[in-house]
Design a protein around this motif. Structure first.
Motif, PDB file in Angstrom:
ATOM      1  N   ASP A  52      22.870   4.412  79.855  1.00 45.48           N
ATOM      2  CA  ASP A  52      23.529   5.278  81.435  1.00 45.48           C
ATOM      3  C   ASP A  52      24.513   5.177  81.179  1.00 45.48           C
ATOM      4  OD1 ASP A  52      24.784   2.673  81.580  1.00 45.48           O
ATOM      5  OD2 ASP A  52      23.907   2.149  83.599  1.00 45.48           O
ATOM      6  N   GLN A  53      25.960   5.767  80.112  1.00 42.72           N
ATOM      7  CA  GLN A  53      27.092   5.903  80.122  1.00 42.72           C
ATOM      8  C   GLN A  53      26.718   6.536  79.286  1.00 42.72           C
ATOM      9  OE1 GLN A  53      29.660   3.086  79.404  1.00 42.72           O
ATOM     10  NE2 GLN A  53      29.550   1.737  81.809  1.00 42.72           N
ATOM     11  N   TRP A  54      26.166   7.329  78.265  1.00 46.77           N
ATOM     12  CA  TRP A  54      26.156   8.339  77.231  1.00 46.77           C
ATOM     13  C   TRP A  54      25.966   9.556  77.747  1.00 46.77           C
ATOM     14  CZ3 TRP A  54      21.872   6.277  73.019  1.00 46.77           C
ATOM     15  CH2 TRP A  54      21.962   4.977  72.377  1.00 46.77           C
ATOM     16  N   ILE A  55      26.546  10.548  77.621  1.00 41.59           N
ATOM     17  CA  ILE A  55      26.791  11.695  77.878  1.00 41.59           C
ATOM     18  C   ILE A  55      25.453  12.465  77.405  1.00 41.59           C
ATOM     19  CG2 ILE A  55      28.034  13.950  78.803  1.00 41.59           C
ATOM     20  CD1 ILE A  55      29.835  11.235  79.306  1.00 41.59           C
ATOM     21  N   THR A  56      25.138  13.753  77.392  1.00 44.97           N
ATOM     22  CA  THR A  56      23.969  14.100  76.672  1.00 44.97           C
ATOM     23  C   THR A  56      24.428  15.861  77.197  1.00 44.97           C
ATOM     24  OG1 THR A  56      22.030  12.384  76.904  1.00 44.97           O
ATOM     25  CG2 THR A  56      21.710  15.021  76.521  1.00 44.97           C
ATOM     26  N   SER A  57      23.913  16.756  75.986  1.00 43.50           N
ATOM     27  CA  SER A  57      24.540  17.720  76.301  1.00 43.50           C
ATOM     28  C   SER A  57      23.516  18.642  77.581  1.00 43.50           C
ATOM     29  CB  SER A  57      24.547  18.751  75.245  1.00 43.50           C
ATOM     30  OG  SER A  57      23.044  18.693  74.820  1.00 43.50           O
ATOM     31  N   ALA A  58      24.070  19.806  78.076  1.00 39.55           N
ATOM     32  CA  ALA A  58      22.542  19.935  78.954  1.00 39.55           C
ATOM     33  C   ALA A  58      21.517  21.344  78.759  1.00 39.55           C
ATOM     34  CB  ALA A  58      23.582  20.432  79.778  1.00 39.55           C
ATOM     35  N   GLU A  59      21.946  21.653  77.689  1.00 37.79           N
ATOM     36  CA  GLU A  59      21.025  22.699  76.567  1.00 37.79           C
ATOM     37  C   GLU A  59      20.962  22.198  75.520  1.00 37.79           C
ATOM     38  OE1 GLU A  59      19.089  24.452  78.332  1.00 37.79           O
ATOM     39  OE2 GLU A  59      20.292  24.614  80.188  1.00 37.79           O
ATOM     40  N   PRO A  60      20.161  22.824  74.275  1.00 35.07           N
ATOM     41  CA  PRO A  60      20.175  22.039  73.097  1.00 35.07           C
ATOM     42  C   PRO A  60      21.560  22.607  72.892  1.00 35.07           C
ATOM     43  CG  PRO A  60      17.576  22.835  73.821  1.00 35.07           C
ATOM     44  CD  PRO A  60      18.301  22.663  75.068  1.00 35.07           C
ATOM     45  N   THR A  61      21.408  21.572  71.303  1.00 37.52           N
ATOM     46  CA  THR A  61      22.842  22.906  70.484  1.00 37.52           C
ATOM     47  C   THR A  61      22.189  23.168  69.079  1.00 37.52           C
ATOM     48  OG1 THR A  61      23.364  20.165  69.913  1.00 37.52           O
ATOM     49  CG2 THR A  61      24.736  21.225  72.207  1.00 37.52           C
ATOM     50  N   HIS A  62      20.980  22.490  69.024  1.00 37.14           N
ATOM     51  CA  HIS A  62      20.530  22.570  67.213  1.00 37.14           C
ATOM     52  C   HIS A  62      18.633  22.947  67.200  1.00 37.14           C
ATOM     53  CE1 HIS A  62      21.594  18.292  68.030  1.00 37.14           C
ATOM     54  NE2 HIS A  62      20.146  18.310  67.052  1.00 37.14           N
ATOM     55  N   PRO A  63      18.332  23.019  66.357  1.00 34.64           N
ATOM     56  CA  PRO A  63      16.893  22.567  66.138  1.00 34.64           C
ATOM     57  C   PRO A  63      16.840  21.298  66.167  1.00 34.64           C
ATOM     58  CG  PRO A  63      17.607  24.522  64.780  1.00 34.64           C
ATOM     59  CD  PRO A  63      19.002  24.010  65.374  1.00 34.64           C
ATOM     60  N   PRO A  64      14.973  20.683  67.079  1.00 31.36           N
ATOM     61  CA  PRO A  64      14.948  19.348  67.669  1.00 31.36           C
ATOM     62  C   PRO A  64      14.177  19.187  65.812  1.00 31.36           C
ATOM     63  CG  PRO A  64      14.081  20.084  68.956  1.00 31.36           C
ATOM     64  CD  PRO A  64      14.636  21.492  68.305  1.00 31.36           C
ATOM     65  N   LEU A  65      14.163  17.915  65.179  1.00 31.43           N
ATOM     66  CA  LEU A  65      13.355  16.969  64.321  1.00 31.43           C
ATOM     67  C   LEU A  65      12.263  16.519  65.394  1.00 31.43           C
ATOM     68  CD1 LEU A  65      15.857  15.985  61.804  1.00 31.43           C
ATOM     69  CD2 LEU A  65      14.423  17.895  61.942  1.00 31.43           C
ATOM     70  N   VAL A  66      12.423  15.307  66.737  1.00 32.38           N
ATOM     71  CA  VAL A  66      11.769  15.265  67.545  1.00 32.38           C
ATOM     72  C   VAL A  66      11.346  15.870  68.803  1.00 32.38           C
ATOM     73  CG1 VAL A  66      10.956  13.072  68.089  1.00 32.38           C
ATOM     74  CG2 VAL A  66      12.215  13.159  66.169  1.00 32.38           C
ATOM     75  N   SER A  67      10.554  15.860  69.488  1.00 27.27           N
ATOM     76  CA  SER A  67      10.061  16.262  70.306  1.00 27.27           C
ATOM     77  C   SER A  67      10.554  15.614  72.178  1.00 27.27           C
ATOM     78  CB  SER A  67       8.272  16.556  71.213  1.00 27.27           C
ATOM     79  OG  SER A  67       8.446  15.772  70.848  1.00 27.27           O
ATOM     80  N   ARG A  68      11.820  15.966  73.032  1.00 23.99           N
ATOM     81  CA  ARG A  68      12.079  14.908  74.181  1.00 23.99           C
ATOM     82  C   ARG A  68      10.536  13.793  74.352  1.00 23.99           C
ATOM     83  NH1 ARG A  68      16.973  13.485  74.695  1.00 23.99           N
ATOM     84  NH2 ARG A  68      16.941  11.825  76.681  1.00 23.99           N
TER      85      ARG A  68
END
Length: 118
Positions: A52-68
């Motif tokens: 819960d303390q991790w910070i995730t970017s609001a938008e994708p920054t690179h092409p995903p290998l795995v869907s969310r």
């Protein structure tokens, strides 16, 4: 080319493979080498921060290998099988009363019980 189990698990365990950048996953703690002898010095240990303390970017920054969605399903399955889950506590053939309660006084690693032959 074949993928090893450990490589697939690493990809399915790291949120970065969903295409989003993740920060604050770990922190550096200074740990005394000997708690009775402060003059002995200290070492740096990397420790995991709670998710819960991790910070995730609001938008994708690179092409995903795995869907969310796939990532979230895998995380739910991993969490359900963790040693602290209610299911895991009932699956042990030899339950141990001090399970998950003991840790090393020097390095803080969790101790493991082992059954011996008598």
């Amino acid at each position: 080319m074949a993928w090893s189990k450990s490589a697939v698990r690493a990809i399915l365990s790291n949120p970065r493979y969903t295409g989003y950048q993740v920060w604050n996953k770990q922190r550096r703690d200074e740990v005394l080498l000997d708690i009775d002898d402060v003059a002995a010095g200290h070492i740096s240990k990397m420790r995991w921060n709670p998710k819960d303390q991790w910070i995730t970017s609001a938008e994708p920054t690179h092409p995903p290998l795995v869907s969310r969605e796939t990532f979230d399903r895998v995380q739910a399955r991993i969490d359900a099988r963790s040693p602290t889950s209610p299911r895991a506590a009932t699956t042990s053939q030899r339950p141990y009363a001090l399970r998950g309660l003991l840790s090393c006084g020097l390095c803080q690693r969790r101790l493991q019980g082992q059954w011996g032959q008598r």
